[in-house]
Enzyme design. Sequence first.
Site, mmCIF file in Angstrom:
data_model
loop_
_atom_site.group_PDB
_atom_site.id
_atom_site.type_symbol
_atom_site.label_atom_id
_atom_site.label_comp_id
_atom_site.label_asym_id
_atom_site.label_seq_id
_atom_site.Cartn_x
_atom_site.Cartn_y
_atom_site.Cartn_z
ATOM 1 C CG HIS A 1 -0.091 5.390 1.749
ATOM 2 N ND1 HIS A 1 -0.225 6.595 1.076
ATOM 3 C CD2 HIS A 1 1.239 5.181 1.853
ATOM 4 C CE1 HIS A 1 0.968 7.082 0.802
ATOM 5 N NE2 HIS A 1 1.873 6.251 1.250
ATOM 6 C CB CYS B 1 -1.955 0.129 -3.788
ATOM 7 S SG CYS B 1 -0.944 -1.097 -4.624
ATOM 8 C CG HIS C 1 3.679 3.972 6.469
ATOM 9 N ND1 HIS C 1 2.722 3.544 5.577
ATOM 10 C CD2 HIS C 1 4.653 4.566 5.719
ATOM 11 C CE1 HIS C 1 3.116 3.848 4.345
ATOM 12 N NE2 HIS C 1 4.282 4.463 4.404
ATOM 13 C CD GLU D 1 1.229 -0.963 3.129
ATOM 14 O OE1 GLU D 1 1.425 -2.178 3.319
ATOM 15 O OE2 GLU D 1 1.889 -0.277 2.316
ATOM 16 C CB THR E 1 2.948 -3.506 0.331
ATOM 17 O OG1 THR E 1 2.817 -2.081 0.403
ATOM 18 C CG2 THR E 1 1.612 -4.168 0.643
ATOM 19 C CB SER F 1 9.572 8.614 0.759
ATOM 20 O OG SER F 1 9.667 7.362 0.111
ATOM 21 C CG ASN G 1 10.012 2.863 -1.579
ATOM 22 O OD1 ASN G 1 10.224 3.661 -2.492
ATOM 23 N ND2 ASN G 1 10.291 1.582 -1.671
#
Length: 290
Positions: free
Chosen positions: A76, A98, A128, A130, A166, A225, A227
Site C-alpha cells: 500500500h 507496489c 485507507h 494507500e 490505484t 478489503s 477492493n
Amino acid sequence: MTPVVEIDEKSGFCFGVVTAIQKAESELDRTGSLYCLGDIVHNGSEVERLRRRGLVTISHDTLARLHGVKVLLRAHGEPPSTYATAARNGIEIIDATCPVVLRLQQRVKAAYDADPDAQIVIYGQAGHAEVNGLVGQTRGTAIVVEDTAGLDAVDFSRDVSLFSQTTKSLEGFNHIIEEIRSRLHPGASLRSYDTICRQVAGRVEHLRRFAADHAVVIFVAGAKSSNGKILYGHCRQVNPRTHLIAEPDQLDPSWLADAPSIGICGATSTPRHLMEAVRERVLKSFAANG
C-alpha cells in the site's frame, strides 16, 4: 447431483501483494521474525498464516517506539513521515511498496512540489493505507473524495489536480471527473490523472462475465478489503445470487440449492488457498446431503 464448482483463475493476489509476501517470507526464512507495519494484506487468514511464521504486525505508534529492527512496508505504501521515523530510530526498512503505488506517490509529490498551493484532490477511501501515503506527499493538504458528496470540500473557483487511489473503479473515477467539470467556475481548470492499476481495473469486466456464467457465486474477501467490496458489488450487480464470505465456515449450504454451477472468486487480497478451501467446503456440503 454435484454441480460444477469453478475457481476463477484470474482472482487472487495482484503482483504487488505477491511481491510483499515473498519479501516477508524470504526474511522469515532467514531470521524467523519480522515486523510489518499494518496488515501485510487485507485478509485475516493470510495475516494469521504469516503470524504463525513469525511476522509481527505493528501500528505506527509501535513503530515510533522501536529501535534497530527490520520493518516491512507493505504494498500500500507509506507517507514520508514513516521513512523519517525509521531513519531516526535506526530501523531497517524492507520496502514492498507496489511499483504502481510508488509511481503514483511520485506524481502526487511532483504536483505538490511544483505548486504547494495547488488544490490536489484524491479519489479514494479516506483512511485507507494507500490514501494516507498519498496525502502524506502533500504534507496533509490533499482533499480526499470518496464520492460526489465529498466534492463539497473542493473550491471550484480554483484549479483542480485529480488523482485516484490505484484500486478504485474507472467508472467511479470518470463520474468524479464529470462532476468536477460540471461545477468548475469559468477560468478554473481540471487536470485529471488516471492512476488506476490496470491489473485491478481489468478484473471488473472479467468478473462480471464470470458471475454471469454461474448460477451461484461465492466471493471470498477479507472484511478490510476495499477492493473486495468493489469487485463483490460488480458480481452482485450481474448475479443477485452472489454471496460474500471471508472464511469457508461462513458458507451457508442453503445458498447452493438447485445450482447447476457455482463460481468461486475473490479480491486482489484473497489467497488462492482460501478459495480452494471454500471449494472443498462446497463439495463437502453436497456430499453430506447425498
